[in-house]
Design a protein around this motif. Structure first.
Motif, mmCIF file in Angstrom:
data_model
loop_
_atom_site.group_PDB
_atom_site.id
_atom_site.type_symbol
_atom_site.label_atom_id
_atom_site.label_comp_id
_atom_site.label_asym_id
_atom_site.label_seq_id
_atom_site.Cartn_x
_atom_site.Cartn_y
_atom_site.Cartn_z
ATOM 1 N N LEU A 76 33.164 18.584 26.727
ATOM 2 C CA LEU A 76 32.346 19.691 25.729
ATOM 3 C C LEU A 76 30.869 19.742 26.409
ATOM 4 O O LEU A 76 30.076 20.567 26.253
ATOM 5 N N ARG A 77 30.154 18.354 26.549
ATOM 6 C CA ARG A 77 29.051 18.159 26.923
ATOM 7 C C ARG A 77 28.625 19.053 28.132
ATOM 8 O O ARG A 77 27.906 19.761 28.548
ATOM 9 N N GLU A 78 29.508 18.837 29.238
ATOM 10 C CA GLU A 78 29.606 19.361 30.576
ATOM 11 C C GLU A 78 29.620 20.821 30.311
ATOM 12 O O GLU A 78 29.159 21.736 30.971
ATOM 13 N N LEU A 83 26.842 26.438 30.062
ATOM 14 C CA LEU A 83 26.613 27.460 29.412
ATOM 15 C C LEU A 83 25.017 27.719 29.105
ATOM 16 O O LEU A 83 24.569 28.729 28.921
ATOM 17 N N ARG A 84 24.596 26.532 28.997
ATOM 18 C CA ARG A 84 23.007 26.520 28.873
ATOM 19 C C ARG A 84 22.285 27.136 30.150
ATOM 20 O O ARG A 84 21.264 27.968 29.683
ATOM 21 N N GLN A 85 22.725 27.057 31.072
ATOM 22 C CA GLN A 85 22.094 28.158 32.111
ATOM 23 C C GLN A 85 22.236 29.311 32.220
ATOM 24 O O GLN A 85 21.262 30.177 32.375
ATOM 25 N N TRP A 86 23.310 29.799 31.421
ATOM 26 C CA TRP A 86 23.595 31.354 31.272
ATOM 27 C C TRP A 86 22.707 31.859 29.896
ATOM 28 O O TRP A 86 22.288 32.912 29.756
ATOM 29 N N ALA A 88 19.678 30.449 29.291
ATOM 30 C CA ALA A 88 18.519 30.860 29.845
ATOM 31 C C ALA A 88 18.282 32.310 30.645
ATOM 32 O O ALA A 88 17.287 32.969 30.374
ATOM 33 N N PHE A 89 19.415 32.294 31.300
ATOM 34 C CA PHE A 89 19.433 33.633 32.208
ATOM 35 C C PHE A 89 19.161 34.969 31.152
ATOM 36 O O PHE A 89 18.419 35.782 31.346
ATOM 37 N N TRP A 90 20.168 34.786 29.911
ATOM 38 C CA TRP A 90 20.030 35.977 28.976
ATOM 39 C C TRP A 90 18.818 35.864 28.432
ATOM 40 O O TRP A 90 18.182 36.997 28.279
ATOM 41 N N ASN A 91 18.248 34.737 27.923
ATOM 42 C CA ASN A 91 17.046 34.818 26.905
ATOM 43 C C ASN A 91 16.042 35.661 27.900
ATOM 44 O O ASN A 91 15.163 36.279 27.459
ATOM 45 N N GLU A 92 15.691 35.366 29.139
ATOM 46 C CA GLU A 92 14.719 35.860 30.285
ATOM 47 C C GLU A 92 14.858 37.233 30.196
ATOM 48 O O GLU A 92 13.967 38.056 30.197
ATOM 49 N N ARG A 93 16.068 37.673 30.369
ATOM 50 C CA ARG A 93 16.324 39.129 30.413
ATOM 51 C C ARG A 93 16.000 39.927 29.049
ATOM 52 O O ARG A 93 15.493 40.962 29.084
ATOM 53 N N LEU A 94 16.453 39.314 27.768
ATOM 54 C CA LEU A 94 16.217 39.791 26.620
ATOM 55 C C LEU A 94 14.569 39.846 26.360
ATOM 56 O O LEU A 94 14.204 40.902 25.672
ATOM 57 N N ASP A 95 13.845 38.790 26.768
ATOM 58 C CA ASP A 95 12.443 38.830 26.648
ATOM 59 C C ASP A 95 11.843 39.898 27.341
ATOM 60 O O ASP A 95 10.912 40.764 26.719
#
Length: 109
Positions: A76-78, A83-86, A88-95
């Motif tokens: 689950l940690r893996e 998922l964490r990389q995605w 960041a990807f979506w947060n950047e685009r939403l910003d």
């Protein structure tokens, strides 16, 4: 790691298996205890546990006549790290979208 993620996400795709993992987060459970909330047979629950075992999410041991399961959270940690990389990807685009919408609103006023 990709193959392990595939197996982990395949195991997590089933709502019964997710519920079993949630139950196991509270501690060790027998297969019968995992089956009870789902009104399924021991054999049916055992098949779900096998899928969780293949993914490395559950470890099973025998205690007398019972088969006890416990959660192994490393996969689950893996999955969370992947998922964490995605996230960041979506947060950047939403910003960026938020800034564009604010600029457009200011121009309209």
């Amino acid at each position: 790691m990709v193959e392990r993620l595939d197996i982990t996400f395949a195991a997590l795709a089933d709502p019964t298996r997710r519920a079993m993992l949630a139950s196991l987060s509270g501690g060790e459970r027998s297969i019968g205890e995992l089956a009870a909330p789902h009104a399924m047979s021991f054999a049916g629950a055992s098949k779900h546990v096998q899928a969780l075992e293949r993914a490395g999410l559950v470890e099973r041991r025998k205690a007398g006549r019972q088969q006890l399961c416990r959660l192994k959270a490393e996969p689950l940690r893996e999955a969370q790290a992947w998922l964490r990389q995605w996230e960041a990807f979506w947060n950047e685009r939403l910003d960026i979208l938020d800034e564009l919408l604010k600029a457009e609103k200011e121009r309209a006023e």
